[in-house]
Design a protein around this motif. Sequence first.
Motif, PDB file in Angstrom:
ATOM      1  N   ALA A 264       1.095  -1.062   0.066  1.00 63.15           N
ATOM      2  CA  ALA A 264      -0.087   0.169   0.129  1.00 63.15           C
ATOM      3  C   ALA A 264       0.838   1.212  -0.008  1.00 63.15           C
ATOM      4  O   ALA A 264       1.978   1.256   0.387  1.00 63.15           O
ATOM      5  CB  ALA A 264      -1.170  -0.051   1.043  1.00 63.15           C
ATOM      6  N   GLN A 265       0.167   2.275  -0.280  1.00 63.89           N
ATOM      7  CA  GLN A 265       0.967   3.706  -0.487  1.00 63.89           C
ATOM      8  C   GLN A 265       0.975   4.473   0.807  1.00 63.89           C
ATOM      9  O   GLN A 265      -0.147   4.580   1.420  1.00 63.89           O
ATOM     10  CB  GLN A 265       0.133   4.465  -1.672  1.00 63.89           C
ATOM     11  CG  GLN A 265       1.228   5.058  -2.461  1.00 63.89           C
ATOM     12  CD  GLN A 265       0.776   5.594  -3.569  1.00 63.89           C
ATOM     13  OE1 GLN A 265      -0.256   5.118  -4.223  1.00 63.89           O
ATOM     14  NE2 GLN A 265       0.974   6.954  -4.002  1.00 63.89           N
ATOM     15  N   PRO A 267       0.484   7.111   3.463  1.00 59.37           N
ATOM     16  CA  PRO A 267      -0.730   8.460   3.522  1.00 59.37           C
ATOM     17  C   PRO A 267       0.036   9.641   3.759  1.00 59.37           C
ATOM     18  O   PRO A 267      -0.362  10.725   3.303  1.00 59.37           O
ATOM     19  CB  PRO A 267      -1.919   8.057   4.294  1.00 59.37           C
ATOM     20  CG  PRO A 267      -1.112   7.000   5.298  1.00 59.37           C
ATOM     21  CD  PRO A 267      -0.081   6.415   4.565  1.00 59.37           C
ATOM     22  N   SER A 310     -10.251  12.041   0.473  1.00 64.57           N
ATOM     23  CA  SER A 310     -10.004  11.514  -0.851  1.00 64.57           C
ATOM     24  C   SER A 310     -10.699  12.620  -1.836  1.00 64.57           C
ATOM     25  O   SER A 310     -11.714  13.320  -1.564  1.00 64.57           O
ATOM     26  CB  SER A 310     -11.168  10.137  -0.795  1.00 64.57           C
ATOM     27  OG  SER A 310     -12.474  10.399  -0.464  1.00 64.57           O
ATOM     28  N   ALA A 314     -10.939   6.433  -6.636  1.00 68.98           N
ATOM     29  CA  ALA A 314      -9.681   5.601  -6.432  1.00 68.98           C
ATOM     30  C   ALA A 314      -8.955   5.922  -5.174  1.00 68.98           C
ATOM     31  O   ALA A 314      -8.361   5.135  -4.549  1.00 68.98           O
ATOM     32  CB  ALA A 314      -8.794   5.946  -7.706  1.00 68.98           C
ATOM     33  N   GLN A 315      -8.800   7.478  -4.792  1.00 65.67           N
ATOM     34  CA  GLN A 315      -7.910   7.671  -3.607  1.00 65.67           C
ATOM     35  C   GLN A 315      -8.900   7.214  -2.373  1.00 65.67           C
ATOM     36  O   GLN A 315      -8.248   6.750  -1.574  1.00 65.67           O
ATOM     37  CB  GLN A 315      -7.988   9.212  -3.578  1.00 65.67           C
ATOM     38  CG  GLN A 315      -6.723   9.613  -2.677  1.00 65.67           C
ATOM     39  CD  GLN A 315      -6.666  10.882  -2.419  1.00 65.67           C
ATOM     40  OE1 GLN A 315      -7.367  11.721  -3.047  1.00 65.67           O
ATOM     41  NE2 GLN A 315      -5.580  11.355  -1.746  1.00 65.67           N
ATOM     42  N   ALA A 317     -10.576   4.301  -2.242  1.00 68.65           N
ATOM     43  CA  ALA A 317     -10.320   2.946  -2.289  1.00 68.65           C
ATOM     44  C   ALA A 317      -8.829   2.884  -1.558  1.00 68.65           C
ATOM     45  O   ALA A 317      -8.734   1.931  -1.043  1.00 68.65           O
ATOM     46  CB  ALA A 317     -10.385   2.188  -3.589  1.00 68.65           C
ATOM     47  N   GLN A 318      -7.934   3.500  -2.078  1.00 70.96           N
ATOM     48  CA  GLN A 318      -6.570   3.734  -1.462  1.00 70.96           C
ATOM     49  C   GLN A 318      -6.583   3.873  -0.028  1.00 70.96           C
ATOM     50  O   GLN A 318      -5.799   3.165   0.743  1.00 70.96           O
ATOM     51  CB  GLN A 318      -5.710   4.618  -2.502  1.00 70.96           C
ATOM     52  CG  GLN A 318      -4.690   4.320  -3.156  1.00 70.96           C
ATOM     53  CD  GLN A 318      -3.979   5.521  -3.678  1.00 70.96           C
ATOM     54  OE1 GLN A 318      -4.066   6.613  -3.208  1.00 70.96           O
ATOM     55  NE2 GLN A 318      -3.659   5.242  -4.883  1.00 70.96           N
ATOM     56  N   LEU A 319      -7.295   4.584   0.502  1.00 74.60           N
ATOM     57  CA  LEU A 319      -7.343   5.162   1.846  1.00 74.60           C
ATOM     58  C   LEU A 319      -8.122   3.662   2.504  1.00 74.60           C
ATOM     59  O   LEU A 319      -7.561   3.282   3.750  1.00 74.60           O
ATOM     60  CB  LEU A 319      -8.031   6.281   2.223  1.00 74.60           C
ATOM     61  CG  LEU A 319      -7.440   7.589   1.762  1.00 74.60           C
ATOM     62  CD1 LEU A 319      -8.169   8.864   2.140  1.00 74.60           C
ATOM     63  CD2 LEU A 319      -6.021   7.788   2.433  1.00 74.60           C
ATOM     64  N   ARG A 321      -7.961   1.027   1.628  1.00 77.94           N
ATOM     65  CA  ARG A 321      -7.131  -0.381   1.730  1.00 77.94           C
ATOM     66  C   ARG A 321      -6.248  -0.284   2.779  1.00 77.94           C
ATOM     67  O   ARG A 321      -5.835  -1.287   3.361  1.00 77.94           O
ATOM     68  CB  ARG A 321      -6.261  -0.309   0.452  1.00 77.94           C
ATOM     69  CG  ARG A 321      -5.365  -1.614   0.071  1.00 77.94           C
ATOM     70  CD  ARG A 321      -4.589  -1.497  -0.885  1.00 77.94           C
ATOM     71  NE  ARG A 321      -3.602  -2.556  -0.868  1.00 77.94           N
ATOM     72  CZ  ARG A 321      -2.254  -2.780  -1.931  1.00 77.94           C
ATOM     73  NH1 ARG A 321      -2.211  -1.667  -2.663  1.00 77.94           N
ATOM     74  NH2 ARG A 321      -1.880  -3.802  -1.507  1.00 77.94           N
ATOM     75  N   LEU A 322      -5.858   0.822   3.206  1.00 81.37           N
ATOM     76  CA  LEU A 322      -4.941   0.844   4.447  1.00 81.37           C
ATOM     77  C   LEU A 322      -5.462   0.136   5.826  1.00 81.37           C
ATOM     78  O   LEU A 322      -4.988  -0.317   6.672  1.00 81.37           O
ATOM     79  CB  LEU A 322      -4.505   2.222   5.083  1.00 81.37           C
ATOM     80  CG  LEU A 322      -3.964   3.324   3.906  1.00 81.37           C
ATOM     81  CD1 LEU A 322      -3.825   4.712   4.307  1.00 81.37           C
ATOM     82  CD2 LEU A 322      -2.501   2.624   3.509  1.00 81.37           C
TER      83      LEU A 322
END
Length: 462
Positions: A264-265, A267, A310, A314-315, A317-319, A321-322
Amino acid sequence: MTDPRLDSLLLACPGLRLKTDPADLEHYGRDWTRRWTPAPLAIALPGTVEEVQAILRWATAQGVAVVPSGGRTGLSGGAVAAHGELVLSLERMNRPLAFDAVDRTLTVQAGMALEAVHNTALEHGLIYPVDFAARGSCSIGGNIATNAGGIRVIRYGNTREWIAGLKVVTMAGELVELNKGLIKNSSGYDFRQLLIGSEGTLGVIVEATLKLTDPPPASNVMLLALPSFEVLMQVFAAFRERLQLQAFEFFTDRALEHVLAHGAQAPFDEVHPYYVVTEFAAGDGAQEAAAMAAFEDCMEHGWVSDGVVSQSDAQAAQLWRLREGITEAVARYKPYKNDVSVRISAMPAFLAETQALIGQAYPQFEVVWFGHIGDGNLHINVLKPDETADAEFLTQCEHVTKLLAGVLARFDGSISAEHGIGLVKKGYLDSTRSAPEIALMKAVKRAFDPQALLNPGKVFDL
Ligand code: 2HG
Ligand code: ZN
Protein backbone atom coordinates in the motif's frame (compact mmCIF):
# COMPACT_ATOMS: atom_id res chain seq x y z
CA MET A 1 -16.35 -44.47 -2.22
CA THR A 2 -14.79 -46.11 0.81
CA ASP A 3 -17.02 -45.36 3.81
CA PRO A 4 -20.24 -47.46 3.58
CA ARG A 5 -22.17 -44.65 5.27
CA LEU A 6 -21.76 -42.64 2.08
CA ASP A 7 -23.49 -45.38 0.07
CA SER A 8 -26.44 -45.11 2.42
CA LEU A 9 -26.36 -41.29 2.09
CA LEU A 10 -26.61 -41.66 -1.69
CA LEU A 11 -29.53 -44.01 -1.25
CA ALA A 12 -31.26 -41.46 0.96
CA CYS A 13 -30.45 -38.61 -1.39
CA PRO A 14 -30.01 -40.00 -4.93
CA GLY A 15 -27.88 -37.88 -7.23
CA LEU A 16 -26.34 -35.89 -4.37
CA ARG A 17 -22.97 -34.42 -5.31
CA LEU A 18 -20.29 -35.67 -2.93
CA LYS A 19 -16.58 -34.97 -2.74
CA THR A 20 -14.14 -37.25 -0.96
CA ASP A 21 -10.74 -36.42 -2.50
CA PRO A 22 -8.13 -35.67 0.18
CA ALA A 23 -7.60 -32.19 -1.32
CA ASP A 24 -11.33 -31.47 -1.06
CA LEU A 25 -11.54 -32.78 2.51
CA GLU A 26 -8.69 -30.46 3.40
CA HIS A 27 -10.18 -27.48 1.55
CA TYR A 28 -13.73 -27.74 2.91
CA GLY A 29 -12.75 -28.93 6.36
CA ARG A 30 -11.16 -25.68 7.50
CA ASP A 31 -11.84 -21.99 7.72
CA TRP A 32 -9.44 -19.05 7.98
CA THR A 33 -8.31 -20.10 11.48
CA ARG A 34 -5.89 -22.74 10.15
CA ARG A 35 -5.44 -24.18 13.66
CA TRP A 36 -7.22 -27.53 13.33
CA THR A 37 -6.36 -30.39 11.00
CA PRO A 38 -9.33 -30.94 8.72
CA ALA A 39 -10.74 -34.48 8.82
CA PRO A 40 -14.30 -34.53 7.47
CA LEU A 41 -16.09 -37.70 6.43
CA ALA A 42 -17.03 -36.20 3.06
CA ILE A 43 -18.32 -33.00 1.48
CA ALA A 44 -21.98 -32.91 0.44
CA LEU A 45 -22.90 -30.24 -2.10
CA PRO A 46 -26.70 -30.16 -2.32
CA GLY A 47 -28.33 -28.18 -5.10
CA THR A 48 -31.83 -27.92 -3.62
CA VAL A 49 -33.61 -27.43 -0.31
CA GLU A 50 -35.03 -30.95 -0.68
CA GLU A 51 -31.52 -32.37 -0.85
CA VAL A 52 -30.56 -30.47 2.32
CA GLN A 53 -33.63 -31.97 4.03
CA ALA A 54 -32.73 -35.48 2.86
CA ILE A 55 -29.13 -35.08 4.08
CA LEU A 56 -30.17 -33.93 7.55
CA ARG A 57 -32.82 -36.64 7.86
CA TRP A 58 -30.18 -39.20 6.96
CA ALA A 59 -27.63 -37.68 9.39
CA THR A 60 -30.16 -37.83 12.23
CA ALA A 61 -31.04 -41.44 11.44
CA GLN A 62 -27.40 -42.48 11.20
CA GLY A 63 -26.07 -40.33 14.05
CA VAL A 64 -23.61 -38.52 11.75
CA ALA A 65 -22.43 -35.04 12.75
CA VAL A 66 -22.84 -32.26 10.18
CA VAL A 67 -20.92 -29.00 9.73
CA PRO A 68 -22.76 -26.37 7.66
CA SER A 69 -20.34 -24.60 5.37
CA GLY A 70 -20.44 -21.27 3.52
CA GLY A 71 -17.37 -19.33 2.35
CA ARG A 72 -15.35 -20.50 5.40
CA THR A 73 -13.85 -17.03 5.89
CA GLY A 74 -14.68 -17.20 9.61
CA LEU A 75 -12.00 -16.44 12.17
CA SER A 76 -13.35 -18.50 15.10
CA GLY A 77 -13.29 -22.07 13.81
CA GLY A 78 -17.08 -22.15 13.42
CA ALA A 79 -16.88 -24.04 10.09
CA VAL A 80 -14.05 -26.43 10.99
CA ALA A 81 -14.68 -30.17 10.46
CA ALA A 82 -11.89 -32.01 12.28
CA HIS A 83 -13.74 -35.06 13.66
CA GLY A 84 -15.23 -37.03 10.79
CA GLU A 85 -18.26 -34.76 10.29
CA LEU A 86 -20.11 -34.48 7.01
CA VAL A 87 -19.52 -30.99 5.63
CA LEU A 88 -22.73 -29.61 4.13
CA SER A 89 -21.56 -26.96 1.70
CA LEU A 90 -24.11 -24.45 0.43
CA GLU A 91 -21.82 -23.28 -2.36
CA ARG A 92 -23.97 -24.60 -5.19
CA MET A 93 -27.04 -22.88 -3.76
CA ASN A 94 -25.83 -19.43 -4.70
CA ARG A 95 -28.54 -17.74 -6.73
CA PRO A 96 -30.84 -14.76 -6.20
CA LEU A 97 -34.44 -15.98 -6.10
CA ALA A 98 -36.73 -12.96 -5.97
CA PHE A 99 -36.73 -9.18 -5.72
CA ASP A 100 -39.72 -7.24 -4.47
CA ALA A 101 -39.73 -3.53 -5.24
CA VAL A 102 -42.61 -2.72 -2.89
CA ASP A 103 -41.24 -4.66 0.07
CA ARG A 104 -37.68 -3.66 -0.93
CA THR A 105 -36.43 -7.16 -0.26
CA LEU A 106 -34.14 -9.55 -2.06
CA THR A 107 -34.54 -13.29 -1.47
CA VAL A 108 -31.39 -15.30 -2.05
CA GLN A 109 -30.00 -18.78 -1.56
CA ALA A 110 -27.66 -19.03 1.41
CA GLY A 111 -24.52 -19.83 -0.59
CA MET A 112 -24.49 -16.52 -2.45
CA ALA A 113 -21.34 -14.46 -1.87
CA LEU A 114 -21.87 -11.15 -0.08
CA GLU A 115 -20.39 -9.25 -3.03
CA ALA A 116 -22.85 -10.93 -5.42
CA VAL A 117 -25.67 -9.88 -3.06
CA HIS A 118 -24.35 -6.29 -3.19
CA ASN A 119 -24.24 -6.38 -6.99
CA THR A 120 -27.72 -7.87 -7.34
CA ALA A 121 -29.17 -5.25 -5.00
CA LEU A 122 -27.48 -2.49 -7.03
CA GLU A 123 -29.01 -3.85 -10.24
CA HIS A 124 -32.32 -2.94 -8.63
CA GLY A 125 -31.07 0.52 -7.61
CA LEU A 126 -30.82 -0.40 -3.93
CA ILE A 127 -28.12 -1.60 -1.50
CA TYR A 128 -27.67 -4.35 1.05
CA PRO A 129 -25.55 -2.29 3.43
CA VAL A 130 -23.65 -4.85 5.52
CA ASP A 131 -20.07 -4.82 4.25
CA PHE A 132 -16.58 -6.00 5.13
CA ALA A 133 -13.29 -6.98 3.54
CA ALA A 134 -14.14 -10.68 2.97
CA ARG A 135 -17.11 -9.68 0.77
CA GLY A 136 -15.83 -11.58 -2.28
CA SER A 137 -15.39 -14.94 -0.52
CA CYS A 138 -17.85 -15.09 2.39
CA SER A 139 -21.42 -16.29 1.90
CA ILE A 140 -24.60 -14.58 3.04
CA GLY A 141 -25.65 -17.73 4.96
CA GLY A 142 -22.40 -17.60 6.93
CA ASN A 143 -22.84 -13.87 7.52
CA ILE A 144 -26.26 -14.55 8.99
CA ALA A 145 -25.05 -17.50 11.05
CA THR A 146 -22.44 -15.25 12.72
CA ASN A 147 -24.48 -12.01 12.73
CA ALA A 148 -21.52 -10.49 10.86
CA GLY A 149 -20.73 -6.84 11.52
CA GLY A 150 -18.10 -5.00 9.51
CA ILE A 151 -17.21 -1.47 8.52
CA ARG A 152 -20.66 0.15 8.22
CA VAL A 153 -22.28 -1.06 11.46
CA ILE A 154 -22.00 2.48 12.83
CA ARG A 155 -24.46 3.62 10.14
CA TYR A 156 -26.55 0.53 9.39
CA GLY A 157 -26.20 -1.93 12.27
CA ASN A 158 -25.28 -5.64 12.14
CA THR A 159 -26.59 -8.34 9.81
CA ARG A 160 -29.39 -8.88 12.34
CA GLU A 161 -31.07 -5.62 11.31
CA TRP A 162 -31.31 -6.64 7.65
CA ILE A 163 -32.98 -10.04 7.70
CA ALA A 164 -36.70 -10.03 6.94
CA GLY A 165 -37.07 -13.79 6.72
CA LEU A 166 -35.17 -17.07 6.78
CA LYS A 167 -35.78 -20.57 5.52
CA VAL A 168 -34.05 -23.07 7.76
CA VAL A 169 -33.79 -26.86 7.68
CA THR A 170 -33.71 -28.49 11.11
CA MET A 171 -31.86 -31.69 12.01
CA ALA A 172 -35.22 -33.49 11.75
CA GLY A 173 -35.21 -32.48 8.08
CA GLU A 174 -38.09 -30.08 8.51
CA LEU A 175 -38.17 -26.84 6.55
CA VAL A 176 -39.21 -23.89 8.70
CA GLU A 177 -39.97 -20.43 7.36
CA LEU A 178 -39.10 -17.77 9.89
CA ASN A 179 -40.90 -14.41 9.77
CA LYS A 180 -41.71 -14.62 6.04
CA GLY A 181 -40.62 -11.07 5.21
CA LEU A 182 -42.97 -9.38 7.67
CA ILE A 183 -42.10 -6.06 9.26
CA LYS A 184 -44.52 -6.48 12.16
CA ASN A 185 -44.94 -9.88 13.71
CA SER A 186 -45.67 -10.17 17.43
CA SER A 187 -46.78 -13.77 17.32
CA GLY A 188 -44.44 -15.27 19.88
CA TYR A 189 -40.75 -16.17 19.87
CA ASP A 190 -38.74 -14.75 16.98
CA PHE A 191 -36.76 -17.80 15.83
CA ARG A 192 -35.36 -15.77 12.95
CA GLN A 193 -33.38 -13.65 15.42
CA LEU A 194 -32.41 -16.78 17.37
CA LEU A 195 -30.96 -18.40 14.25
CA ILE A 196 -29.01 -15.21 13.41
CA GLY A 197 -25.71 -15.57 15.23
CA SER A 198 -26.31 -19.23 16.20
CA GLU A 199 -23.17 -20.27 14.28
CA GLY A 200 -24.75 -23.22 12.52
CA THR A 201 -25.64 -24.99 15.75
CA LEU A 202 -29.46 -24.85 15.53
CA GLY A 203 -30.39 -25.33 11.87
CA VAL A 204 -29.08 -24.94 8.35
CA ILE A 205 -30.02 -21.62 6.73
CA VAL A 206 -30.94 -22.33 3.11
CA GLU A 207 -32.59 -19.09 2.01
CA ALA A 208 -32.79 -15.52 3.30
CA THR A 209 -34.99 -12.57 2.52
CA LEU A 210 -32.82 -9.48 2.91
CA LYS A 211 -33.98 -5.94 3.48
CA LEU A 212 -32.57 -3.39 1.06
CA THR A 213 -32.28 0.38 1.30
CA ASP A 214 -31.45 3.44 -0.80
CA PRO A 215 -27.81 3.82 -1.79
CA PRO A 216 -26.09 6.61 0.11
CA PRO A 217 -24.82 9.53 -1.94
CA ALA A 218 -21.22 9.09 -3.12
CA SER A 219 -18.92 9.13 -0.15
CA ASN A 220 -15.78 10.90 0.95
CA VAL A 221 -13.14 9.10 2.92
CA MET A 222 -10.93 10.97 5.37
CA LEU A 223 -7.81 9.59 7.02
CA LEU A 224 -6.77 11.24 10.26
CA ALA A 225 -3.49 10.93 12.15
CA LEU A 226 -3.83 11.01 15.95
CA PRO A 227 -1.09 11.73 18.50
CA SER A 228 -2.50 9.39 21.19
CA PHE A 229 -5.44 7.09 21.76
CA GLU A 230 -6.68 9.17 24.70
CA VAL A 231 -8.04 11.70 22.16
CA LEU A 232 -9.83 9.04 20.10
CA MET A 233 -13.23 9.61 21.66
CA GLN A 234 -12.94 13.39 21.37
CA VAL A 235 -12.22 13.03 17.66
CA PHE A 236 -15.13 10.59 17.35
CA ALA A 237 -17.47 13.00 19.15
CA ALA A 238 -16.32 15.96 17.04
CA PHE A 239 -17.10 14.11 13.82
CA ARG A 240 -20.24 12.32 14.95
CA GLU A 241 -21.80 15.55 16.22
CA ARG A 242 -21.52 17.22 12.86
CA LEU A 243 -21.79 14.40 10.30
CA GLN A 244 -23.76 11.31 9.51
CA LEU A 245 -20.84 8.89 9.68
CA GLN A 246 -20.81 5.78 7.52
CA ALA A 247 -17.66 4.39 9.09
CA PHE A 248 -15.24 5.28 11.87
CA GLU A 249 -12.34 2.84 11.94
CA PHE A 250 -9.07 2.84 13.84
CA PHE A 251 -5.61 1.31 13.46
CA THR A 252 -2.14 1.75 14.87
CA ASP A 253 1.19 2.60 13.22
CA ARG A 254 2.15 -1.09 13.53
CA ALA A 255 -0.89 -2.11 11.51
CA LEU A 256 -0.05 0.53 8.90
CA GLU A 257 3.57 -0.65 8.68
CA HIS A 258 2.37 -4.12 7.72
CA VAL A 259 -0.07 -2.85 5.10
CA LEU A 260 2.65 -0.63 3.60
CA ALA A 261 5.09 -3.56 3.54
CA HIS A 262 2.34 -5.40 1.67
CA GLY A 263 2.33 -2.82 -1.13
CA ALA A 264 0.00 0.00 0.00
CA GLN A 265 0.98 3.64 -0.43
CA ALA A 266 2.05 5.72 2.60
CA PRO A 267 -0.60 8.35 3.32
CA PHE A 268 1.60 10.88 5.16
CA ASP A 269 5.29 11.80 5.13
CA GLU A 270 5.53 11.32 8.86
CA VAL A 271 4.69 8.35 11.03
CA HIS A 272 1.92 8.82 13.63
CA PRO A 273 0.99 6.45 16.44
CA TYR A 274 -2.74 6.13 15.61
CA TYR A 275 -4.97 6.56 12.59
CA VAL A 276 -8.69 6.84 11.93
CA VAL A 277 -10.52 6.25 8.64
CA THR A 278 -13.92 7.87 8.50
CA GLU A 279 -16.48 8.01 5.71
CA PHE A 280 -19.31 10.48 5.10
CA ALA A 281 -21.49 11.66 2.20
CA ALA A 282 -19.69 13.45 -0.62
CA GLY A 283 -20.98 15.94 -3.19
CA ASP A 284 -22.98 17.51 -0.40
CA GLY A 285 -21.48 20.93 0.36
CA ALA A 286 -22.95 20.94 3.86
CA GLN A 287 -21.43 17.56 4.82
CA GLU A 288 -18.06 18.52 3.37
CA ALA A 289 -18.06 21.86 5.22
CA ALA A 290 -19.04 20.05 8.42
CA ALA A 291 -16.19 17.58 7.95
CA MET A 292 -13.72 20.43 7.51
CA ALA A 293 -15.11 22.16 10.62
CA ALA A 294 -14.71 18.93 12.63
CA PHE A 295 -11.18 18.49 11.32
CA GLU A 296 -10.18 22.07 12.17
CA ASP A 297 -11.71 21.78 15.61
CA CYS A 298 -9.67 18.63 16.24
CA MET A 299 -6.49 20.26 14.91
CA GLU A 300 -6.99 23.27 17.20
CA HIS A 301 -7.37 21.02 20.22
CA GLY A 302 -4.30 19.00 19.22
CA TRP A 303 -6.43 15.83 18.88
CA VAL A 304 -5.40 15.34 15.27
CA SER A 305 -1.94 15.92 13.80
CA ASP A 306 -2.66 15.50 10.09
CA GLY A 307 -5.40 14.50 7.69
CA VAL A 308 -6.23 13.75 4.08
CA VAL A 309 -9.60 13.63 2.28
CA SER A 310 -10.17 11.51 -0.81
CA GLN A 311 -10.46 13.50 -4.04
CA SER A 312 -11.63 10.59 -6.18
CA ASP A 313 -13.09 7.11 -5.87
CA ALA A 314 -9.63 5.69 -6.56
CA GLN A 315 -8.15 7.66 -3.67
CA ALA A 316 -11.02 6.65 -1.40
CA ALA A 317 -10.27 3.00 -2.25
CA GLN A 318 -6.58 3.61 -1.52
CA LEU A 319 -7.39 5.01 1.92
CA TRP A 320 -9.77 2.14 2.66
CA ARG A 321 -7.07 -0.32 1.68
CA LEU A 322 -4.94 0.93 4.59
CA ARG A 323 -7.61 -0.37 6.94
CA GLU A 324 -9.13 -3.26 5.02
CA GLY A 325 -5.73 -4.69 4.05
CA ILE A 326 -4.59 -5.32 7.63
CA THR A 327 -5.87 -8.89 8.01
CA GLU A 328 -4.20 -10.01 4.78
CA ALA A 329 -0.99 -8.10 5.52
CA VAL A 330 -0.46 -9.80 8.90
CA ALA A 331 -1.66 -13.27 7.83
CA ARG A 332 1.86 -14.57 7.25
CA TYR A 333 2.62 -14.10 10.99
CA LYS A 334 -0.10 -16.62 11.92
CA PRO A 335 -1.75 -14.10 14.21
CA TYR A 336 -3.82 -15.09 17.22
CA LYS A 337 -6.98 -13.02 16.94
CA ASN A 338 -9.14 -11.41 19.55
CA ASP A 339 -12.34 -9.62 18.57
CA VAL A 340 -13.75 -7.85 21.59
CA SER A 341 -16.22 -5.11 22.36
CA VAL A 342 -17.01 -2.75 25.19
CA ARG A 343 -19.33 0.22 25.38
CA ILE A 344 -17.94 3.05 23.22
CA SER A 345 -17.51 5.28 26.25
CA ALA A 346 -15.32 2.65 27.93
CA MET A 347 -13.04 2.22 24.92
CA PRO A 348 -10.08 4.47 25.96
CA ALA A 349 -9.91 2.99 29.48
CA PHE A 350 -10.24 -0.55 28.13
CA LEU A 351 -7.56 0.04 25.50
CA ALA A 352 -5.15 1.52 28.05
CA GLU A 353 -5.69 -1.34 30.47
CA THR A 354 -5.35 -4.15 27.95
CA GLN A 355 -2.32 -2.57 26.25
CA ALA A 356 -0.56 -2.34 29.60
CA LEU A 357 -1.60 -5.86 30.59
CA ILE A 358 -0.37 -7.56 27.42
CA GLY A 359 2.78 -5.40 27.37
CA GLN A 360 3.67 -6.48 30.91
CA ALA A 361 2.87 -10.16 30.50
CA TYR A 362 4.45 -10.61 27.06
CA PRO A 363 6.74 -7.67 26.22
CA GLN A 364 8.19 -9.69 23.33
CA PHE A 365 4.84 -9.82 21.50
CA GLU A 366 4.06 -7.67 18.53
CA VAL A 367 0.42 -6.73 18.90
CA VAL A 368 -1.52 -5.15 16.04
CA TRP A 369 -4.54 -3.16 17.22
CA PHE A 370 -7.32 -2.04 14.89
CA GLY A 371 -11.05 -2.14 14.53
CA HIS A 372 -14.47 -0.62 14.40
CA ILE A 373 -13.89 1.87 17.15
CA GLY A 374 -17.15 3.71 16.44
CA ASP A 375 -18.95 0.50 17.54
CA GLY A 376 -16.67 -0.17 20.52
CA ASN A 377 -15.18 -3.18 18.65
CA LEU A 378 -11.45 -3.79 18.78
CA HIS A 379 -9.44 -6.40 16.86
CA ILE A 380 -6.31 -7.43 18.74
CA ASN A 381 -3.97 -9.54 16.60
CA VAL A 382 -0.95 -11.02 18.37
CA LEU A 383 1.71 -11.90 15.80
CA LYS A 384 3.72 -15.07 16.25
CA PRO A 385 7.43 -14.40 16.72
CA ASP A 386 9.34 -16.50 14.15
CA GLU A 387 11.41 -18.16 16.86
CA THR A 388 8.43 -19.31 18.96
CA ALA A 389 6.98 -22.76 18.24
CA ASP A 390 3.29 -22.89 17.26
CA ALA A 391 2.24 -24.81 20.39
CA GLU A 392 4.09 -22.50 22.78
CA PHE A 393 2.67 -19.44 21.03
CA LEU A 394 -0.85 -20.84 21.34
CA THR A 395 -0.40 -21.46 25.08
CA GLN A 396 0.84 -17.91 25.57
CA CYS A 397 -2.02 -16.46 23.51
CA GLU A 398 -4.59 -18.49 25.44
CA HIS A 399 -3.13 -16.89 28.55
CA VAL A 400 -3.46 -13.44 26.96
CA THR A 401 -7.10 -14.20 26.15
CA LYS A 402 -7.69 -15.30 29.73
CA LEU A 403 -6.31 -11.98 30.97
CA LEU A 404 -8.40 -10.15 28.40
CA ALA A 405 -11.52 -12.08 29.42
CA GLY A 406 -10.96 -10.95 33.00
CA VAL A 407 -10.80 -7.30 31.94
CA LEU A 408 -13.84 -7.75 29.68
CA ALA A 409 -15.87 -9.23 32.51
CA ARG A 410 -15.14 -6.11 34.58
CA PHE A 411 -16.05 -3.82 31.68
CA ASP A 412 -19.23 -5.79 30.86
CA GLY A 413 -17.77 -6.33 27.40
CA SER A 414 -17.94 -9.23 24.94
CA ILE A 415 -15.29 -11.81 24.07
CA SER A 416 -16.67 -11.87 20.52
CA ALA A 417 -17.99 -8.68 18.97
CA GLU A 418 -18.58 -9.95 15.44
CA HIS A 419 -16.53 -13.06 14.58
CA GLY A 420 -18.44 -15.53 16.73
CA ILE A 421 -17.40 -17.96 19.47
CA GLY A 422 -16.88 -21.07 17.32
CA LEU A 423 -14.09 -23.23 18.69
CA VAL A 424 -11.62 -20.44 19.34
CA LYS A 425 -13.44 -18.61 22.11
CA LYS A 426 -15.72 -21.22 23.66
CA GLY A 427 -13.47 -21.53 26.69
CA TYR A 428 -14.13 -17.87 27.46
CA LEU A 429 -17.88 -17.70 26.83
CA ASP A 430 -18.50 -17.34 30.56
CA SER A 431 -16.63 -14.02 30.64
CA THR A 432 -19.48 -12.54 28.62
CA ARG A 433 -22.54 -14.70 29.33
CA SER A 434 -23.77 -15.66 32.79
CA ALA A 435 -24.22 -19.26 33.97
CA PRO A 436 -28.04 -19.09 33.72
CA GLU A 437 -27.73 -17.70 30.20
CA ILE A 438 -25.39 -20.48 29.12
CA ALA A 439 -27.76 -23.06 30.65
CA LEU A 440 -30.62 -21.57 28.60
CA MET A 441 -28.49 -21.63 25.45
CA LYS A 442 -27.83 -25.33 26.00
CA ALA A 443 -31.52 -26.02 26.55
CA VAL A 444 -32.32 -24.25 23.27
CA LYS A 445 -29.64 -26.26 21.50
CA ARG A 446 -31.17 -29.51 22.82
CA ALA A 447 -34.64 -28.46 21.67
CA PHE A 448 -33.40 -27.93 18.10
CA ASP A 449 -30.84 -30.70 17.96
CA PRO A 450 -31.43 -33.34 20.67
CA GLN A 451 -28.59 -35.60 19.48
CA ALA A 452 -26.15 -32.67 19.29
CA LEU A 453 -25.21 -33.55 15.72
CA LEU A 454 -25.26 -30.08 14.13
CA ASN A 455 -21.91 -28.28 14.27
CA PRO A 456 -21.03 -30.10 17.51
CA GLY A 457 -18.52 -28.52 19.86
CA LYS A 458 -19.03 -25.04 18.47
CA VAL A 459 -19.94 -22.18 20.89
CA PHE A 460 -20.07 -24.62 23.86
CA ASP A 461 -19.85 -28.32 24.67
CA LEU A 462 -23.12 -29.84 25.74
C1 2HG B 1 -11.88 -6.72 10.02
O1 2HG B 1 -12.50 -5.89 10.68
C2 2HG B 1 -12.22 -8.17 10.18
O2 2HG B 1 -11.03 -6.38 9.18
C3 2HG B 1 -11.00 -9.04 10.47
O3 2HG B 1 -13.19 -8.35 11.17
C4 2HG B 1 -10.34 -8.74 11.76
O4 2HG B 1 -8.37 -9.95 11.12
C5 2HG B 1 -9.05 -9.54 12.07
O5 2HG B 1 -8.72 -9.69 13.24
ZN1 ZN C 1 -13.94 -6.52 11.93
